[in-house]
Design a protein around this motif. Structure first.
Motif, short mmCIF file in Angstrom:
data_model
loop_
_atom_site.label_atom_id
_atom_site.label_comp_id
_atom_site.label_asym_id
_atom_site.label_seq_id
_atom_site.Cartn_x
_atom_site.Cartn_y
_atom_site.Cartn_z
N SER A 297 6.34 -4.14 8.44
CA SER A 297 6.14 -3.18 7.35
C SER A 297 5.51 -1.92 7.93
N HIS A 322 11.52 -9.92 6.37
CA HIS A 322 11.00 -8.85 5.51
C HIS A 322 10.90 -7.57 6.34
N GLU A 324 10.25 -3.51 5.84
CA GLU A 324 9.79 -2.51 4.89
C GLU A 324 9.49 -1.21 5.64
N ARG A 326 8.61 2.57 4.40
CA ARG A 326 8.34 3.29 3.16
C ARG A 326 7.63 4.61 3.44
N ILE A 351 14.07 -9.61 2.30
CA ILE A 351 13.54 -8.44 1.59
C ILE A 351 13.76 -7.20 2.44
N ASP A 353 13.19 -2.97 2.06
CA ASP A 353 12.54 -1.96 1.21
C ASP A 353 12.52 -0.62 1.94
N GLN A 355 11.72 2.38 0.12
CA GLN A 355 11.24 3.27 -0.92
C GLN A 355 10.62 4.54 -0.34
#
Length: 359
Positions: A297, A322, A324, A326, A351, A353, A355
């Motif tokens: 992440s 996962h 991520e 962002r 997952i 992501d 965003q």
């Protein structure tokens, strides 16, 4: 005691009698009685029950929703009683004092349960004992905690840490999850003098430290060999060069920090937010890892094309579950390496992501 055991709330009205007969009380009564004494802040009874605790583990942290200094003192006084040579309770079996605030099935034992039910509820505590070295298991009672460290401690936490510092040679202190919020350097030294960093499995580092300060912390970081999850947010927020530090010194600090990632035997989850000093160094971070990541992440960090290019060829990312990314500025970057990575993790990724990314 003969016949049926009276309800614990009735027993607690006769504190002196209970304290004098703890050795004769049925083992299965202890959990419910302890909970009642804890809720009623009957400190004398708590102290005596800790000293005579008939189970391998006392998971008291799940009862400590709101810190209370007097209750904490009673618990620790009970541990001190066990350390005295004159005190040898017949049934005392306590090996682990678990002070983590988390659910524990142990407290579901009813006063009308039998001994076999009680023993089955404590089997999980063997896992706690396995965390520690054999010599420690033989010699010292273990105190297990999760810690949040800052520049200001409440009275209960300050009391506990001071108590722990004075008993380093008598007890074995183990921290599983640690959060650090800009504490003074001396506090960091005191904490790691008490708690062996090897047992930390989760670290959350929320600081405004300079690179020099982070480099000084790096040896502690590297000793967290069993780290499974790390949160770095934020670290060294300033993107401009540090005043009075040369580029060579800055590079040396970054290398010292990055090199610690090679010490982790089971790191699987990395979360970074506002970690700008790792721009152009992500290949070194990922290349140092001993195990493939499950989670990566990256939030609001500076990232370069060089960093992005390694994504499709870093084997430590090929088992991601996962991913991520962002709040990143990506429109000026070639995203083909990211596409290559997504193709390689198609079977494992759960997952994804992106965003607030400018793509």
């Amino acid at each position: 005691m003969s016949g049926q055991t009276p309800p614990t709330h009735t027993l607690l009205t006769h504190e002196a009698l209970i304290m004098s007969s703890l050795e004769e009380l049925p083992t299965v009564v202890f959990p419910a009685l302890f909970k009642e004494a804890f809720a009623g802040r009957q400190t004398n009874l708590l102290k005596a029950m800790v000293a005579a605790w008939p189970f391998p583990c006392l998971p008291v942290g799940s009862l400590m929703k709101k810190p209370n200094l007097e209750t904490l003192q009673a618990l620790l006084d009970g541990i001190d009683m066990r350390l005295t040579r004159e005190f040898h309770p017949r049934r005392a079996k306590l090996q682990v004092l678990d002070m983590r605030n988390m659910y524990h099935a142990f407290w579901n034992i009813r006063a009308d349960a039998n001994d076999s039910d009680c023993k089955s509820k404590t089997l999980d505590e063997k896992q706690l004992v396995k965390v520690l070295p054999r010599y420690a298991r033989r010699q010292r009672l273990k105190v297990i905690v999760n810690l949040s460290i800052s520049s200001h401690f409440n009275k209960s936490k300050a009391y506990f840490l001071n108590w722990a510092k004075q008993r380093i040679g008598s007890l074995y202190f183990c921290c599983i999850k640690m959060k650090i919020w800009d504490p003074p350097d001396q506090v960091i030294r005191d904490i790691f003098n008490v708690f062996d960093p090897e047992h930390i499995t989760e670290l959350e580092l929320n600081t405004d430290w300079t690179l020099l300060q982070l480099a000084h912390f790096a040896p502690y970081f590297g000793h967290m060999k069993n780290l499974q999850k790390v949160f770095l947010a934020p670290l060294h927020k300033n993107t401009s060069p540090i005043i009075n530090i040369t580029s060579a010194t800055e590079a040396k600090c970054v290398h010292k920090i990055i090199s610690q990632f090679s010490q982790f035997n089971c790191l699987q989850h990395i979360f970074m937010k506002h970690v700008h000093f790792l721009r152009d160094y992500m290949n070194q971070v990922l290349g140092c890892l001993m195990t493939p990541l499950e989670t990566l992440s990256i939030t609001q960090c500076l990232i370069s094309q060089r960093d992005f290019d390694l994504f499709s060829c870093s084997q430590n990312l090929f088992k991601l579950k996962h991913l991520e990314i962002r709040g990143m500025i990506l429109y000026a970057l070639d995203l083909m390496p990211l596409r290559g990575l997504l193709q390689k993790v198609a079977d494992t990724l759960e997952i994804l992501d992106f965003q607030w990314c400018r793509m």
